[in-house]
Design a protein around this motif. Structure first.
Motif, PDB file in Angstrom:
ATOM      1  N   LEU A  55      85.087  46.540  58.003  1.00 35.75           N
ATOM      2  CA  LEU A  55      86.431  46.011  58.245  1.00 35.75           C
ATOM      3  C   LEU A  55      87.442  47.111  57.907  1.00 35.75           C
ATOM      4  N   ASP A  56      87.929  47.771  58.924  1.00 32.19           N
ATOM      5  CA  ASP A  56      88.863  48.872  58.706  1.00 32.19           C
ATOM      6  C   ASP A  56      90.294  48.383  58.479  1.00 32.19           C
ATOM      7  N   ASP A  57      90.581  47.190  58.961  1.00 37.93           N
ATOM      8  CA  ASP A  57      91.928  46.650  58.837  1.00 37.93           C
ATOM      9  C   ASP A  57      92.091  46.010  57.459  1.00 37.93           C
TER      10      ASP A  57
ATOM     11  N   CYS B  70      92.326  38.856  54.121  1.00 31.04           N
ATOM     12  CA  CYS B  70      92.093  37.483  54.577  1.00 31.04           C
ATOM     13  C   CYS B  70      90.725  36.983  54.123  1.00 31.04           C
ATOM     14  N   VAL B  71      89.703  37.806  54.261  1.00 23.61           N
ATOM     15  CA  VAL B  71      88.373  37.398  53.808  1.00 23.61           C
ATOM     16  C   VAL B  71      88.385  37.174  52.307  1.00 23.61           C
ATOM     17  N   GLY B  72      89.059  38.044  51.579  1.00 20.75           N
ATOM     18  CA  GLY B  72      89.115  37.899  50.139  1.00 20.75           C
ATOM     19  C   GLY B  72      89.777  36.617  49.682  1.00 20.75           C
ATOM     20  N   LEU B  73      90.708  36.121  50.470  1.00 21.64           N
ATOM     21  CA  LEU B  73      91.418  34.890  50.099  1.00 21.64           C
ATOM     22  C   LEU B  73      90.530  33.659  50.154  1.00 21.64           C
ATOM     23  N   THR B  74      89.329  33.786  50.691  1.00 21.55           N
ATOM     24  CA  THR B  74      88.469  32.606  50.811  1.00 21.55           C
ATOM     25  C   THR B  74      87.821  32.211  49.493  1.00 21.55           C
ATOM     26  N   SER B  75      87.812  33.114  48.505  1.00 22.20           N
ATOM     27  CA  SER B  75      87.267  32.738  47.190  1.00 22.20           C
ATOM     28  C   SER B  75      87.693  33.747  46.151  1.00 22.20           C
ATOM     29  N   PRO B  76      87.791  33.326  44.889  1.00 23.28           N
ATOM     30  CA  PRO B  76      88.144  34.262  43.819  1.00 23.28           C
ATOM     31  C   PRO B  76      87.148  35.411  43.717  1.00 23.28           C
ATOM     32  N   TYR B  77      85.875  35.126  43.964  1.00 20.43           N
ATOM     33  CA  TYR B  77      84.852  36.171  43.879  1.00 20.43           C
ATOM     34  C   TYR B  77      85.095  37.234  44.946  1.00 20.43           C
ATOM     35  N   LEU B  78      85.276  36.812  46.195  1.00 19.21           N
ATOM     36  CA  LEU B  78      85.497  37.769  47.275  1.00 19.21           C
ATOM     37  C   LEU B  78      86.847  38.468  47.129  1.00 19.21           C
ATOM     38  N   TRP B  79      87.792  37.802  46.482  1.00 18.27           N
ATOM     39  CA  TRP B  79      89.078  38.449  46.260  1.00 18.27           C
ATOM     40  C   TRP B  79      88.893  39.697  45.395  1.00 18.27           C
ATOM     41  N   GLY B  80      88.101  39.562  44.363  1.00 17.97           N
ATOM     42  CA  GLY B  80      87.853  40.711  43.509  1.00 17.97           C
ATOM     43  C   GLY B  80      87.154  41.834  44.253  1.00 17.97           C
ATOM     44  N   VAL B  81      86.191  41.472  45.099  1.00 20.10           N
ATOM     45  CA  VAL B  81      85.439  42.472  45.861  1.00 20.10           C
ATOM     46  C   VAL B  81      86.348  43.189  46.855  1.00 20.10           C
ATOM     47  N   THR B  82      87.069  42.419  47.653  1.00 21.28           N
ATOM     48  CA  THR B  82      87.871  43.020  48.727  1.00 21.28           C
ATOM     49  C   THR B  82      89.072  43.789  48.191  1.00 21.28           C
ATOM     50  N   GLN B  83      89.706  43.288  47.129  1.00 25.52           N
ATOM     51  CA  GLN B  83      90.870  43.994  46.612  1.00 25.52           C
ATOM     52  C   GLN B  83      90.495  45.323  45.975  1.00 25.52           C
ATOM     53  N   ASP B  84      89.296  45.395  45.411  1.00 21.99           N
ATOM     54  CA  ASP B  84      88.837  46.670  44.893  1.00 21.99           C
ATOM     55  C   ASP B  84      88.722  47.692  46.030  1.00 21.99           C
ATOM     56  N   ILE B  85      88.246  47.243  47.185  1.00 20.47           N
ATOM     57  CA  ILE B  85      88.122  48.127  48.345  1.00 20.47           C
ATOM     58  C   ILE B  85      89.502  48.502  48.872  1.00 20.47           C
ATOM     59  N   VAL B  86      90.404  47.529  48.939  1.00 20.65           N
ATOM     60  CA  VAL B  86      91.771  47.788  49.415  1.00 20.65           C
ATOM     61  C   VAL B  86      92.460  48.820  48.523  1.00 20.65           C
TER      62      VAL B  86
ATOM     63  N   ARG C 239      94.391  54.443  47.219  1.00 18.27           N
ATOM     64  CA  ARG C 239      94.275  55.641  46.388  1.00 18.27           C
ATOM     65  C   ARG C 239      93.916  56.873  47.210  1.00 18.27           C
ATOM     66  N   LYS C 240      93.187  56.672  48.311  1.00 15.60           N
ATOM     67  CA  LYS C 240      92.773  57.805  49.136  1.00 15.60           C
ATOM     68  C   LYS C 240      93.949  58.512  49.803  1.00 15.60           C
ATOM     69  N   HIS C 241      95.102  57.835  49.887  1.00 13.34           N
ATOM     70  CA  HIS C 241      96.271  58.468  50.500  1.00 13.34           C
ATOM     71  C   HIS C 241      96.861  59.546  49.594  1.00 13.34           C
ATOM     72  N   PHE C 242      96.607  59.426  48.297  1.00 14.20           N
ATOM     73  CA  PHE C 242      97.138  60.397  47.351  1.00 14.20           C
ATOM     74  C   PHE C 242      96.168  61.568  47.183  1.00 14.20           C
ATOM     75  N   GLY C 243      96.726  62.711  46.782  1.00 19.14           N
ATOM     76  CA  GLY C 243      95.907  63.859  46.412  1.00 19.14           C
ATOM     77  C   GLY C 243      95.100  64.482  47.523  1.00 19.14           C
ATOM     78  N   ARG C 244      95.517  64.320  48.777  1.00 21.33           N
ATOM     79  CA  ARG C 244      94.736  64.861  49.886  1.00 21.33           C
ATOM     80  C   ARG C 244      94.785  66.385  49.963  1.00 21.33           C
ATOM     81  N   LEU C 245      95.775  66.989  49.325  1.00 19.75           N
ATOM     82  CA  LEU C 245      95.864  68.444  49.320  1.00 19.75           C
ATOM     83  C   LEU C 245      95.477  69.043  47.972  1.00 19.75           C
TER      84      LEU C 245
END
Length: 400
Positions: free
Chosen positions: A111-113, A119-135, A140-146
């Motif tokens: 899921l690149d978007d 949206c998937v994370g909102l379906t349960s507290p467990y998935l919220w923790g999983v998906t928000q960690d990925i988000v 964080r990847k936007h910082f420090g690219r140089l």
């Protein structure tokens, strides 16, 4: 108008979109907003969602079935799947929530978007923790690219074969002669290769401004848009999204905290500059970002490179041949620096006083002994544009 300079990453074939004359970058615009995020090593989120390791699966939120039934949706589309998952996950026989964490990570990697993930994370507290960690990892990847890359503020008047010492490896020297194809006004132009037009070659990567706040706000709005209930104001889906607004809409300070001491480090020479050593006043310090004279100005004053000494300023120093041109840098917290270097044999040197004196000399050449009053007045008037307003944007231009 003076010679235009732009931050380039010659060996990595990259460049910052914005550019300017030395006086614009040193005196009239804050360079921190445009440059600092690309060198900052972000910290882990201070407000992480519930850890997937301890959060337990819970009853998913209730969302209305899309009009016409789920069979009318293309579930191969991530955005459609994210909405359907909210409804179908309520089925008692659904075992999706019991899958191991590493399996969830593999699934969500497709899921690149970020709105899909949210949206998937909102379906349960467990998935919220999983998906928000990925988000958060995505942000964080936007910082420090140089960070760690050889950089130069290359001048438009730089002649062919004029490069900072030790910028290129011997094995790379064979590619430094000849001609290069660039794009000008929509047409291909072929000319001699220079340090400046290396950043205009076909295939060069352009680094835009970083604005995590706007990006996360767009994710929130997109999640709201995906409600399917006839009465949006009363839909459980919309309510679920709104309850998470404080976690979906994040601030840059979540990844670049303002309550820590930051250092600009020259990784090649093992020298560093501190916030307090160059700031006009402690009140102008906002994490690694400083109003007035900051890390951005340090990079400009020490990494410019041009064959011409004309810099549109009264300053008579050799700013056009910066002593740090071609070196590698990063911006990290003092705590992480101390921890990572405690076992190093080579000693790091604080050059803040030396660098601050150089910047002061530039300002004094323009405004005389009262330069600090001018600089402070400008810093007080300056309003942050929150690390730039867009990710990406138009082509290279000079500030005016």
């Amino acid at each position: 108008m003076g010679e235009c300079f732009k931050l380039t990453v010659p060996r990595a074939r990259g460049t910052l979109r914005e550019g300017g004359t030395v006086d614009e970058m040193m005196l009239f615009a804050t360079m921190d907003e445009f440059t600092v995020p690309h060198f900052v090593i972000p910290t882990a989120s201070a407000q992480q969602a519930s850890s997937p390791a301890v959060a337990s699966p819970a009853t998913p939120v209730t969302s209305a079935e899309p009009q016409g039934g789920s069979s009318g949706l293309d579930v191969s589309s991530p955005s459609q799947y994210a909405v359907v998952a909210v409804t179908r996950s309520q089925e008692p026989q659904n075992t999706f929530y019991t899958l191991p964490l590493d399996i969830h990570e593999l699934i969500f990697a497709h899921l690149d978007d970020l709105a899909d993930l949210t949206c998937v994370g909102l379906t349960s507290p467990y998935l919220w923790g999983v998906t928000q960690d990925i988000v958060h990892r995505h942000y964080r990847k936007h910082f420090g690219r140089l960070a760690g890359e050889n950089i130069v503020f290359a001048g438009a008047d730089t002649l062919p074969d004029d490069y900072p010492p030790a910028l290129f490896l011997v094995s790379e020297s064979k590619d430094l002669n000849g001609r290069v194809s660039t794009m000008r006004d929509g047409r291909e132009d072929i000319g001699p290769l220079t340090l400046y037009n290396m950043a205009e070659r076909l295939g060069v990567r352009y680094y835009g401004r970083i604005n995590i706040e706007e990006k996360s706000r767009n994710v929130y709005n997109e999640c709201l848009r995906r409600t399917t209930a006839p009465d949006h104001s009363q839909s459980s889906w919309r309510n679920a999204v709104q309850r998470k607004v404080g976690e979906i809409c994040v601030q840059e300070s979540l990844f670049v905290p303002t309550d820590q001491a930051w250092l600009l480090r020259n990784l090649a020479t093992k020298e560093f500059v501190t916030l307090g050593g160059i700031a006009l006043d402690v009140k102008f310090i906002h994490g690694p970002f400083i109003k007035g004279t900051g890390f951005g100005q340090v990079l400009v004053s020490r990494t410019c490179w041009s064959s011409s000494s004309s810099i549109s300023m009264c300053f008579d120093g050799k700013i056009h041949n910066g002593v740090w041109s071609g070196h590698c840098f990063d911006i990290t917290t003092r705590g992480r620096h101390d921890k990572s270097t405690k076992d190093e044999k080579a000693e790091w040197k604080d050059v803040s006083e030396e660098v601050a004196a150089e910047i002061a000399a530039v300002w004094k050449s323009e405004y005389g002994p009262g330069w600090q009053e001018v600089a402070i007045e400008r810093a007080e008037r300056y309003k942050w544009t929150i690390l730039g307003r867009v990710l990406g944007g138009g082509g290279t231009k000079c500030w005016t």
